[in-house]
Design an enzyme around this catalytic site. Structure first.
Site, PDB file in Angstrom:
ATOM      1  N   ARG A  16       0.812  -1.218   0.000  1.00 36.82           N
ATOM      2  CA  ARG A  16       0.000   0.000   0.000  1.00 36.82           C
ATOM      3  C   ARG A  16       0.848   1.272   0.000  1.00 36.82           C
ATOM      4  O   ARG A  16       0.319   2.362  -0.173  1.00 36.82           O
ATOM      5  CB  ARG A  16      -0.926  -0.002   1.218  1.00 36.82           C
ATOM      6  CG  ARG A  16      -2.047  -1.045   1.143  1.00 36.82           C
ATOM      7  CD  ARG A  16      -3.078  -0.668   0.101  1.00 36.82           C
ATOM      8  NE  ARG A  16      -4.216  -1.581   0.085  1.00 36.82           N
ATOM      9  CZ  ARG A  16      -5.297  -1.469   0.841  1.00 36.82           C
ATOM     10  NH1 ARG A  16      -5.383  -0.469   1.715  1.00 36.82           N
ATOM     11  NH2 ARG A  16      -6.281  -2.334   0.748  1.00 36.82           N
ATOM     12  N   GLY A  20       5.574  -0.091  -2.824  1.00 31.71           N
ATOM     13  CA  GLY A  20       4.846  -1.338  -2.970  1.00 31.71           C
ATOM     14  C   GLY A  20       3.729  -1.255  -3.993  1.00 31.71           C
ATOM     15  O   GLY A  20       3.517  -2.189  -4.779  1.00 31.71           O
ATOM     16  N   TYR A 140      17.661   4.778  10.602  1.00 32.47           N
ATOM     17  CA  TYR A 140      17.111   4.050   9.453  1.00 32.47           C
ATOM     18  C   TYR A 140      18.218   3.296   8.725  1.00 32.47           C
ATOM     19  O   TYR A 140      18.053   2.140   8.329  1.00 32.47           O
ATOM     20  CB  TYR A 140      16.431   5.042   8.519  1.00 32.47           C
ATOM     21  CG  TYR A 140      15.792   4.445   7.297  1.00 32.47           C
ATOM     22  CD1 TYR A 140      14.589   3.756   7.383  1.00 32.47           C
ATOM     23  CD2 TYR A 140      16.369   4.603   6.037  1.00 32.47           C
ATOM     24  CE1 TYR A 140      13.979   3.219   6.249  1.00 32.47           C
ATOM     25  CE2 TYR A 140      15.769   4.077   4.900  1.00 32.47           C
ATOM     26  CZ  TYR A 140      14.578   3.384   5.013  1.00 32.47           C
ATOM     27  OH  TYR A 140      13.985   2.864   3.891  1.00 32.47           O
ATOM     28  N   LYS A 144      18.623  -0.763   7.857  1.00 31.52           N
ATOM     29  CA  LYS A 144      18.712  -1.274   6.494  1.00 31.52           C
ATOM     30  C   LYS A 144      20.017  -2.046   6.273  1.00 31.52           C
ATOM     31  O   LYS A 144      20.038  -3.049   5.534  1.00 31.52           O
ATOM     32  CB  LYS A 144      18.586  -0.126   5.490  1.00 31.52           C
ATOM     33  CG  LYS A 144      17.174   0.428   5.388  1.00 31.52           C
ATOM     34  CD  LYS A 144      16.208  -0.642   4.886  1.00 31.52           C
ATOM     35  CE  LYS A 144      14.801  -0.143   4.728  1.00 31.52           C
ATOM     36  NZ  LYS A 144      13.876  -1.188   4.229  1.00 31.52           N
ATOM     37  N   TRP A 210      15.937  23.957   3.548  1.00 32.30           N
ATOM     38  CA  TRP A 210      16.796  23.659   4.676  1.00 32.30           C
ATOM     39  C   TRP A 210      18.257  23.723   4.237  1.00 32.30           C
ATOM     40  O   TRP A 210      18.622  23.227   3.160  1.00 32.30           O
ATOM     41  CB  TRP A 210      16.511  22.259   5.206  1.00 32.30           C
ATOM     42  CG  TRP A 210      15.347  22.215   6.144  1.00 32.30           C
ATOM     43  CD1 TRP A 210      14.283  23.044   6.182  1.00 32.30           C
ATOM     44  CD2 TRP A 210      15.144  21.258   7.186  1.00 32.30           C
ATOM     45  NE1 TRP A 210      13.416  22.676   7.176  1.00 32.30           N
ATOM     46  CE2 TRP A 210      13.924  21.575   7.821  1.00 32.30           C
ATOM     47  CE3 TRP A 210      15.866  20.159   7.647  1.00 32.30           C
ATOM     48  CZ2 TRP A 210      13.422  20.846   8.882  1.00 32.30           C
ATOM     49  CZ3 TRP A 210      15.363  19.427   8.709  1.00 32.30           C
ATOM     50  CH2 TRP A 210      14.152  19.763   9.325  1.00 32.30           C
TER      51      TRP A 210
END
Length: 328
Positions: A16, A20, A140, A144, A210
């Site tokens: 979803r 994906g 993160y 991974k 930024w």
């Protein structure tokens, strides 16, 4: 020689999400007949017991692990425990279940943020673990890296066919445009759109970037990644291992641009003519993240969506699907 895997059952974990969904639509569009997915409400992939039960019931032949907690610099900084904890749990559950139920091939989707902050450019797969990570997304990245290493270990110890794709910065229809959690490209698209005509005199308001805007980034259209997944699903194991003994393949387009240049391109597409300002109190992140795609090039795959074309399609999707929720 390509392998005909279209009749096999393919479980797309995270079907979803932007990635994906793109993979599902692409595989369905080229003739894959048996795709399986579950929403997070239907199956919590952080739960190893529920995940193992699902695998035993469905018995997928192939798995594409696209499920992950994702976000930009701000989200990574605010929720470090969630980013490392949830991703480690998802990966452990799915990869172990795939091993235990004898899946033919698993494709794990990582991210090029796994590479050291100052890795030589373009970044090759061999750069992994050769230096410190970028602090703003280290949580993160560590998760991974662990996911890839678990796949590599499963292959080394058990002979499991597990391949890791490391895509560069992704964007496309279905992206996250929430300024609290989004990555740079969708964030700038939304900022430029909302700044049109927003000044008190009816002119275009400024857009704030930024940092300095000088870091360079490479952007991959999500449908190109979906095609890379399809390509790897259909590539013989021996061919993959010949060019990637560790099972890791970078996915990118081989070109990058500065955030300032990206902003100028987005302004042109959106029609924003206001000034661009810089908030230098905010971090720049990694100076450059261009990936070396020679392994995948050797196998015979390359991306074919030009950045401008991809951004225009993404902006059209944003205007059609999202603006009703974000207009002032």
């Amino acid at each position: 020689m390509r392998i005909d895997n279209q009749s096999g059952k393919v479980y797309i974990a995270g079907h979803r999400g932007m990635v994906g969904q793109a993979i599902w639509q692409h595989l369905d569009g080229v003739g894959y007949e048996n795709l399986v997915g579950r929403t997070s409400d239907e199956l919590d992939l952080r739960d190893p017991h529920a995940t193992r039960q699902f695998f035993e019931e469905e018995q997928p032949d192939f798995v594409v692990l696209a499920a992950a907690r994702v976000g930009g610099i701000l989200a990574n900084d605010r929720y470090p425990a969630d980013f490392i904890g949830d991703n480690l749990a998802i990966q452990q559950s799915v990869i172990n279940a795939a091993h235990e139920t004898g899946v033919d091939r698993l494709i794990f989707l990582g991210s090029t943020c796994i590479y050291p902050k100052h890795a030589p450019q373009p970044m090759s797969e061999d750069s992994l673990l050769t230096g410190p990570l970028e602090p703003t997304n280290q949580w993160y990245a560590v998760a991974k890296i662990a996911g890839h290493k678990l796949c590599e270990a499963m292959h080394r110890q058990h002979g499991d066919d597990m391949v890791t794709l490391m895509p560069t910065n992704l964007y496309g229809p279905g992206d996250d445009f929430d300024l609290e959690t989004s990555h740079v490209l969708p964030a700038l698209l939304r900022k430029a759109h909302e700044a049109k005509g927003a000044a008190p005199d009816g002119s275009d308001a400024p857009v704030t970037l930024w940092g300095s805007g000088e870091p360079k980034r490479e952007f991959l259209y999500v449908d190109d990644l979906a095609d890379a997944v399809r390509f790897v699903l259909e590539t013989p194991k021996d061919e993959i291992r010949e060019v990637a003994p560790d099972g890791m393949l970078n996915v990118g387009i081989g070109e990058d641009l500065s955030i300032n240049d990206l902003m100028a391109l987005i302004q042109d597409i959106v029609g924003h003519n206001g000034p661009v300002e810089h908030d230098r109190s905010k971090p720049d992140g990694t100076p450059r993240k261009l990936v070396d795609t020679s392994r995948l090039d050797t196998l015979g795959w390359q991306a074919d969506t030009a950045l401008r074309d991809g951004i225009e399609t993404t902006y059209d999707w944003f205007k059609q699907r999202v603006t009703s929720n974000v207009e002032r």
